[in-house]
Design an enzyme around this catalytic site. Structure first.
Site, PDB file in Angstrom:
ATOM      1  CE  LYS A 161       4.347   2.080   2.085  1.00 28.86           C
ATOM      2  NZ  LYS A 161       3.226   1.529   1.309  1.00 28.86           N
TER       3      LYS A 161
HETATM    4  C1  LIG Z   1       1.967   2.089   0.972  1.00 33.81           C
HETATM    5  C2  LIG Z   1       1.317   1.445  -0.175  1.00 33.81           C
HETATM    6  C3  LIG Z   1       0.619   2.186  -1.139  1.00 33.81           C
HETATM    7  C4  LIG Z   1       0.423   3.672  -1.030  1.00 33.81           C
HETATM    8  O1  LIG Z   1       1.639   4.387  -1.022  1.00 33.81           O
HETATM    9  P1  LIG Z   1       1.694   5.937  -0.635  1.00 33.81           P
HETATM   10  O2  LIG Z   1       3.098   6.213  -0.225  1.00 33.81           O
HETATM   11  O3  LIG Z   1       0.717   6.125   0.446  1.00 33.81           O
HETATM   12  O4  LIG Z   1       1.348   6.689  -1.828  1.00 33.81           O
HETATM   13  C5  LIG Z   1       0.117   1.500  -2.236  1.00 33.81           C
HETATM   14  N1  LIG Z   1       0.240   0.170  -2.359  1.00 33.81           N
HETATM   15  C6  LIG Z   1       0.893  -0.574  -1.449  1.00 33.81           C
HETATM   16  C7  LIG Z   1       0.980  -2.048  -1.638  1.00 33.81           C
HETATM   17  C8  LIG Z   1       1.462   0.029  -0.328  1.00 33.81           C
HETATM   18  O5  LIG Z   1       2.122  -0.709   0.573  1.00 33.81           O
END
Ligand SMILES: *Cc1c(COP(=O)(O)O)cnc(C)c1O
Length: 467
Positions: free
Chosen positions: A112
């Site tokens: 993120k």
């Molecule tokens: C948010 C997240 C995901 C999933 O991402 P999306 O945007 O929902 O596709 C996968 N792995 C981790 C570690 C995350 O924080």
């Protein structure tokens, strides 16, 4: 470049307004009105760019020249200066067939950070340049919250409120959010699951009067800027793998993506629409596998919520799904709206055979169940000493299942294992924590417990935003 809604009632929106709008005011999601189509020559001209410069090239198509080049450059460079790897998103070879795209070298140790550190700087820029109050409101399954808070803590003109499901995020995820003491940060710990949090956020954003009155801004992947930022690492990974294996420029390079909200994998889809030669996008899920069912059967139907080893993907209602639906329906906004309305009424969407065939040309899917996740972590730790986090393990397992014997796949490593020691411990593996994570346990925490109703959330939100 302008942006319009997947439901067709909002159009001609500029870049900064799209960034601030988050959810489109007609309830749809914003998409770029034209997508650049890059030739092989244009692509190859980008091969040797750094991650930051690649991002500047890609954003030059999307920012509408609303941000002066020098200022955008400064923001992009500042956003990745906190990353612990010079490459920002380095690629590592796991096996002859599987490359890992490591997306967790940012300040909060999950992917993120790639989009949210930039969005934090963009919000700061907008607050300053246009003298705007920015009240960020978001829901998190754990990682978005920590990253968004890190991006704007202590920044003038910006408040941030994050809803997380009480007791359903990992210990480290919770500490990363609740140990922040800046007064512009409010953590609401909600009785319920992530879908409850996300539903309430979407309700507040859909109330256009409330949203405007309180200057609400979005950091979830309903915000198109987050998706745009995430396209960059698909390009970057393609260049790194084909640097090492030039023959793969002619063969399909697949990507395996652990996903919950369909956000990260949609960024890959957008990269392919821009002309990046992507083979299959392999959608990796856990027990919350409605997206797997969609790819395999054309049925999109949220069901029973499951708590799993990969909590950041414990999501049933994938908020970005609508963007993909719009494209697979041939950019038909009226039809997209019809499907979404009928979804509201009936609780599911079933697409016809011809559309499903299109979905299956672009995607494959695999849901990793229970022990399979831990077994994957153990197997690679034993065979290669590489320690996968449980989300990255879902990606690798799905890659193993869906890629042919001679094919190559880039599997997205979305988090550092230290964030999810609950699962790592169950594998009987003792890991060493990075210092930034180890020190969290000694810090004081702040959070407010609320029941899972919109009224309770609003009652906390208003005094905070108006303070
Ligand atoms: C948010 C997240 C995901 C999933 O991402 P999306 O945007 O929902 O596709 C996968 N792995 C981790 C570690 C995350 O924080």
């Amino acid at each position: 470049m302008q942006y319009h809604s997947t439901r067709g009632h909002v159009s001609g929106v500029g870049f900064i307004d799209a960034f601030l709008m988050g959810l489109a005011t007609d309830g749809g999601l914003l998409v770029p009105s034209t997508i650049p189509s890059l030739s092989t020559e244009q692509l190859e001209a980008w091969r040797n760019l750094s991650f930051q410069d690649l991002m500047l090239e890609i954003f030059s198509y999307y920012t509408n020249e609303e941000i002066p080049e020098a200022e955008l450059k400064e923001m992009v460079y500042a956003s990745y200066s906190t990353f612990r790897d010079e490459a920002v998103t380095p690629v590592r070879k796991l096996t002859d067939q599987i490359y890992l795209l490591e997306l967790f070298h940012g300040p909060t140790f999950a992917f993120k950070d790639v989009a949210l550190q930039l969005m934090g700087n963009l919000y700061t820029y907008v607050a300053r340049k246009y003298n705007k109050q920015i009240n960020i409101l978001g829901a998190t399954s754990g990682d978005t919250g920590a990253s968004a808070i890190e991006g704007v803590r202590g920044k003038e003109g910006i408040n941030i409120c994050i809803l997380h499901p009480n007791g359903k995020v990992s210990k480290v995820q919770e500490l990363q959010m609740t140990t922040v003491q800046d007064s512009n940060v409010l953590n609401l710990s909600v009785e319920g699951n992530f879908d409850d949090c996300q539903r309430m956020i979407k309700q507040l954003f859909a109330d256009v009067e409330f949203k405007n009155e309180h200057h609400l801004c979005a950091i979830n992947s309903i915000n198109i800027v987050r998706i745009l930022a995430q396209t960059v690492y698909y390009f970057y990974a393609y260049f790194r793998v084909t640097d090492e294996r030039p023959e793969l420029t002619a063969a399909p390079l697949h990507f395996s993506v652990p996903t919950g909200n369909f956000g990260d994998i949609f960024a890959g889809y957008l990269a392919s629409l821009m002309g990046l030669p992507v083979g299959k996008l392999i959608l990796a899920t856990n027990e919350n596998n409605i997206l797997e069912q969609f790819v395999n059967k054309g049925l999109y139907k949220p069901d029973q919520f499951h708590t799993t080893y990969s909590p950041s993907m414990d999501i049933q209602v994938a908020s970005n799904f609508e963007r993909y639906l719009y494209y697979v329906l041939g950019e038909n906004a009226a039809q997209t709206e019809e499907y979404m309305k009928s979804f509201q009424e009936k609780g599911y969407i079933q697409i016809p055979e011809d559309i499903l065939a299109k979905v299956q040309q672009e995607f494959a899917a695999y849901g990793v169940l229970g022990e399979e996740c831990l077994d994957t972590i153990k197997k690679y730790h034993e065979q290669t000493t590489y320690l996968l986090d449980p989300h990255s393990a879902c990606g690798v397992k799905a890659a193993e299942q869906k890629v042919g014997a001679q094919e190559v796949v880039v599997s997205l490593a979305t988090a550092h294992p230290a964030k999810f020691n609950e699962a790592i411990e169950l594998c009987g593996i003792e890991q060493k924590f990075p210092e930034q994570i180890a020190r969290l346990t000694d810090l004081p925490t702040r959070k407010k417990l609320v029941d899972g109703t919109l009224d309770a959330v609003v009652a906390e939100l208003l005094p905070f935003y108006n303070a």
